[in-house]
Design an enzyme around this catalytic site. Structure first.
Site, short mmCIF file in Angstrom:
data_model
loop_
_atom_site.label_atom_id
_atom_site.label_comp_id
_atom_site.label_asym_id
_atom_site.label_seq_id
_atom_site.Cartn_x
_atom_site.Cartn_y
_atom_site.Cartn_z
N ASP A 1 0.83 -1.20 0.00
CA ASP A 1 0.00 0.00 0.00
C ASP A 1 0.87 1.27 0.00
O ASP A 1 2.10 1.18 0.03
CB ASP A 1 -0.91 -0.05 1.25
CG ASP A 1 -2.28 0.53 0.99
OD1 ASP A 1 -2.42 1.32 0.05
OD2 ASP A 1 -3.22 0.19 1.74
N TRP B 1 -3.20 3.59 -5.82
CA TRP B 1 -4.46 4.31 -6.08
C TRP B 1 -4.38 5.36 -7.19
O TRP B 1 -5.07 6.39 -7.13
CB TRP B 1 -4.97 5.05 -4.82
CG TRP B 1 -4.65 4.47 -3.50
CD1 TRP B 1 -5.09 3.29 -3.00
CD2 TRP B 1 -3.85 5.06 -2.46
NE1 TRP B 1 -4.62 3.10 -1.73
CE2 TRP B 1 -3.86 4.18 -1.38
CE3 TRP B 1 -3.12 6.25 -2.35
CZ2 TRP B 1 -3.16 4.44 -0.19
CZ3 TRP B 1 -2.44 6.51 -1.17
CH2 TRP B 1 -2.47 5.61 -0.11
N ASP C 1 -10.25 3.32 -3.28
CA ASP C 1 -11.03 2.14 -2.86
C ASP C 1 -12.42 2.12 -3.50
O ASP C 1 -13.06 3.17 -3.64
CB ASP C 1 -11.18 2.12 -1.34
CG ASP C 1 -9.85 1.92 -0.65
OD1 ASP C 1 -8.80 2.08 -1.30
OD2 ASP C 1 -9.86 1.61 0.55
C1 GAL Z 1 -6.16 1.28 1.59
C2 GAL Z 1 -6.27 0.30 0.43
C3 GAL Z 1 -7.32 -0.71 0.79
C4 GAL Z 1 -6.97 -1.39 2.08
C5 GAL Z 1 -6.73 -0.38 3.20
C6 GAL Z 1 -6.20 -1.02 4.46
O1 GAL Z 1 -5.16 2.20 1.33
O2 GAL Z 1 -6.59 0.99 -0.73
O3 GAL Z 1 -7.48 -1.64 -0.27
O4 GAL Z 1 -5.84 -2.20 1.88
O5 GAL Z 1 -5.80 0.61 2.78
O6 GAL Z 1 -5.87 -0.11 5.43
#
Ligand code: GAL
Length: 433
Positions: free
Chosen positions: A156, A192, A212
């Site tokens: 991430d 993202w 997301d």
């Molecule tokens: C976001 C990510 C999600 C999930 C989340 C967990 O940044 O896009 O898919 O992994 O973090 O904290």
């Protein structure tokens, strides 16, 4: 003199060897992701609560008992919240209460059942939920994950530089560290942003192109709008990732209506996106199970050419992607799209009605609108789009052969994400229809 020559020669050999060593790690060389991966991820199901070995084992049992494993869903990916700290040597440590026997035992459990272990980390100092990130620990973490038997790693982008070059450099560090473990570990980059797509294949097996996807509005804005223009970057070994599937099963962190969830699944298949189930797996509805195990639509996703489908017709407004992609819940416009995806033995075509009103009140135009008249159905001219005189059509959701057609006319009167997916093949004989 002779001695010197030998040394020089050795140096040359060493240099050549080093150069070729460098060459092998310029990209990810794990051979994985020839078709989009299929599996499950905890985030849309459990979020940060209940991420535990006991629940992972229950999920694995459900995957097998429901036949999802046979349908191709193999990766069981543990998202954020499994790690709590680093020990004195810097080794990442699992939550001892949630994973009392350690992560390796979870990997062993999954492997014994023909499933694969997926883990989550972050390229920055901490994950989005404040757990330890990998920055500065790439080598050690990659070795640890490999020892635990990890088959997949999502990395991430929270608490990390947003500068493009800095981000690429951090992903290169983890990519090379994973390469060095010698274990094939699928690498899922999670940044993202659409700007990863042009360099994605050099860095990872898949790369998140948007924020997301938690709602129908997010399906529209964070997936379709962003990804419809990125088809050229997808192919065997590396695919655009538009986040997990939501499903319509209640009880998970997120869910869609049944119609929308099936359309999401079809769109993800048309876009050659990873099929990662994010539903409440322990209480999966029959409807969602039927969606995920529709072998004919899964085959569209898993087509060996690995070509991402494209929009061949739409009346949806064009969106300026330079504006902030994090706009949550931007409204879904009243519009329709037709997608086509080349398959090794034909084409898949998808007709989608994003509008929340019924088809009858939508001012539709298509490839051939009758003069001065708005259509109430989507129409596709087979010759204009595919160059065939006519096509053999099969409905991949009703599993019915529809016969041979020059024009495909589809009525989607329900609105609100209703869609139809057809497979087109070239008729064996020339036809007069
Ligand atoms: C976001 C990510 C999600 C999930 C989340 C967990 O940044 O896009 O898919 O992994 O973090 O904290």
């Amino acid at each position: 003199m002779v001695e010197l020559t030998r040394v020089a020669l050795n140096d040359t050999i060493k240099t050549v060897w080093l150069l070729s060593g460098v060459a092998t790690v310029i990209g990810l060389n794990n051979g994985l992701g020839q078709t989009p991966i299929m599996g499950y991820n905890t985030w849309n199901d459990f979020r940060c609560d209940n991420v535990s070995a006991a629940n992972i084992e229950k999920v694995a049992t459900a995957i097998i008992e429901l036949g999802l494993h046979r349908a191709g869903y193999r990766y069981v990916n543990i998202d954020d919240c499994w790690a709590v700290k680093r020990d004195a040597e810097g080794v990442i440590v699992e939550d001892a209460e949630a994973f009392p026997n350690g992560m390796k035992s979870v990997g062993d459990y999954l492997h014994a059942r023909g499933l694969k272990l997926g883990l989550y980390t972050d390229r920055g100092t901490a994950t989005c939920e404040g757990r330890p990130g990998s920055e500065g620990y790439e080598e050690l973490d990659a070795q640890t994950y490999a020892q635990w038997g990890a088959d997949y790693l999502k990395e991430d982008s929270c608490n990390a530089p947003s500068d493009h070059e800095a981000a690429f450099e951090q992903y290169r560090l983890m990519r090379d560290a994973l390469n060095r473990t010698g274990r094939p570990i699928y690498f899922a980059l999670c940044g993202w942003s659409s700007w990863y797509a042009p360099v994605g294949k050099g860095l990872a097996n898949s790369w998140r192109v948007g924020y997301d996807v938690n709602t129908w509005e997010n399906v529209w804005y964070n997936a379709i709008v962003v990804n419809e223009r990125l088809a050229q970057y997808a192919g065997p070994g590396g695919f655009n990732d538009v986040d997990a599937l939501i499903g319509s099963t209640p009880g998970g962190a997120v869910s869609l209506t049944t119609t929308q969830s099936r359309t999401q699944f079809s769109l993800w298949s048309m876009m050659s996106a990873p099929l990662i189930i994010g539903s409440n797996m322990l209480h999966l509805t029959t409807f969602d199970l039927e969606t995920y195990t529709n072998g004919e639509v899964v085959a569209v996703n898993q087509d060996p050419l690995g070509m991402q489908g494209t929009v061949v017709w739409q009346n949806c407004p064009s969106t300026d992607l330079s504006r902030d992609q994090s706009v949550e819940n931007a409204p879904v416009p009243n519009c329709q799209q037709i997608w086509a995806k080349k398959l090794f033995d034909g084409y898949a075509v998808m007709f989608v009605n994003f509008t929340s009103t019924s088809a009858a009140s939508a001012p539709w135009t298509t490839h051939r609108p009758p003069e001065g008249k708005a259509l109430e159905a989507l129409e596709l001219d087979v010759q204009a789009v595919f160059g065939w005189e006519a096509a053999n059509a099969r409905d991949l959701w009703t599993h019915m052969n529809l016969g041979i057609h020059r024009r495909l006319v589809v009525v989607l009167s329900g609105g609100n994400g209703e869609s139809k997916v057809l497979k087109l093949t070239k008729p064996a004989l020339e036809v007069k229809v």
